[in-house]
Design a protein around this motif. Structure first.
Motif, PDB file in Angstrom:
ATOM      1  N   ARG A 208       0.837  -1.214   0.000  1.00  0.00           N
ATOM      2  CA  ARG A 208       0.000   0.000   0.000  1.00  0.00           C
ATOM      3  C   ARG A 208       0.866   1.258   0.000  1.00  0.00           C
ATOM      4  O   ARG A 208       0.570   2.231  -0.702  1.00  0.00           O
ATOM      5  CB  ARG A 208      -0.942  -0.013   1.208  1.00  0.00           C
ATOM      6  N   GLY A 211       2.082   1.958  -3.404  1.00  0.00           N
ATOM      7  CA  GLY A 211       1.072   2.185  -4.425  1.00  0.00           C
ATOM      8  C   GLY A 211       0.733   0.960  -5.260  1.00  0.00           C
ATOM      9  O   GLY A 211       0.105   1.064  -6.310  1.00  0.00           O
ATOM     10  N   LYS A 214      -4.405  -0.838  -3.224  1.00  0.00           N
ATOM     11  CA  LYS A 214      -5.278   0.190  -2.651  1.00  0.00           C
ATOM     12  C   LYS A 214      -6.269  -0.394  -1.649  1.00  0.00           C
ATOM     13  O   LYS A 214      -6.612   0.261  -0.671  1.00  0.00           O
ATOM     14  CB  LYS A 214      -6.040   0.915  -3.767  1.00  0.00           C
ATOM     15  N   ARG A 215      -6.721  -1.606  -1.895  1.00  0.00           N
ATOM     16  CA  ARG A 215      -7.727  -2.215  -1.021  1.00  0.00           C
ATOM     17  C   ARG A 215      -7.179  -2.353   0.399  1.00  0.00           C
ATOM     18  O   ARG A 215      -6.039  -2.777   0.602  1.00  0.00           O
ATOM     19  CB  ARG A 215      -8.155  -3.577  -1.568  1.00  0.00           C
ATOM     20  N   LYS A 216      -7.997  -2.023   1.387  1.00  0.00           N
ATOM     21  CA  LYS A 216      -7.537  -1.981   2.771  1.00  0.00           C
ATOM     22  C   LYS A 216      -7.516  -3.349   3.437  1.00  0.00           C
ATOM     23  O   LYS A 216      -6.681  -3.621   4.293  1.00  0.00           O
ATOM     24  CB  LYS A 216      -8.403  -1.008   3.579  1.00  0.00           C
TER      25      LYS A 216
END
Length: 254
Positions: A208, A211, A214-216
């Motif tokens: 994350r 980059g 993106k998914r948490k």
């Protein structure tokens, strides 16, 4: 960083961590005790199954598994019977206990006796750029014998949106082959291009920050997103970047 800079940065980290000294502190050291293909894949699968929590504890219990099987995993599995069940008494790693181990040994015996071994089961449903469907079918085959429902939680199913971190790590061990000597590369029916990155807290957080993700949540959708990002960096061997992400997270607190 642009993509070229990111690739250069991560490639350098792969070289740094994908080398023999990595083995000394990693659970992969357990299967590295063996030479026979079947010994490596059986103990590798069992160690990967318990590979969550404290790494020292994983290694300790991995060596305990080796001792239980008399330093001959394949021979122990093929000759396993009710009489051997007493050997498993008291084994526990977090929620994986002696009852789970008993079923795992019976299931492995079934796979080697009736399906040609672990590699053949995974290869049967492999897709061009993914082994996630293969993992799903493997789980179905693995649990075809009578078993306690609780034992099923120890094999993840990607089709239920699991990242399946441990089994993807096991597949990396078996399929990836390079000159570093860390991964084994003993499965020739599958290709590194089909592998998925073992997604956990460390690799997820680093991905994350860079980059790549993106998914948490660290779930199946996140694994797929990370796969796509890593394939843009190296389509033939995307999972080599597991070394970079893990090393940055664990050893460098990136």
């Amino acid at each position: 960083m642009n993509r070229a800079q990111l690739k250069e940065f991560l490639d350098e980290k792969v070289v740094l961590y994908n080398q023999p000294k990595f083995i000394e502190s990693d659970p992969i050291q357990i299967p590295h005790q063996f030479k026979l293909k079947e010994d490596i894949e059986i103990i590798g699968f069992l160690v990967a199954t318990i590979a969550w929590g404290n790494r020292k504890s994983i290694i300790t219990n991995g060596n305990r598994l080796v001792a239980i099987m008399g330093n001959s995993p394949y021979d122990f599995v093929m000759n396993f019977s009710e009489e051997n069940k007493k050997n498993l008494s008291g084994f526990v790693h977090r929620t994986f206990n002696e009852d789970d181990l008993y079923y795992f040994l019976k299931a492995l015996q079934n796979i080697y006796r009736n399906y040609g071994g672990l590699e053949a089961v995974f290869a049967a449903h492999a897709e061009k750029e993914s082994l996630q469907l293969a993992i799903h079918h493997f789980k179905n085959t693995f649990f075809e014998l009578p078993h306690q429902a609780r034992t099923e939680k120890h094999v993840s199913d990607p089709l239920k949106n699991s990242a399946a971190k441990r089994i993807n790590m096991f597949l990396r061990w078996m399929v990836r082959k390079d000159t570093s000597g860390v991964d084994f590369g003993i499965w020739t029916q599958l290709s590194p291009a089909q592998l998925s990155c073992p997604l956990d807290v460390h690799s997820g957080n680093v991905a994350r920050k860079l980059g790549l993700l993106k998914r948490k949540q660290n779930d199946g959708k996140a694994r797929s997103e990370l796969d796509r990002s890593l394939r843009k960096l190296d389509a033939k061997d995307p999972v080599k970047y597991d070394f970079a992400l893990f090393g940055l997270g664990v050893f460098e607190a990136f």
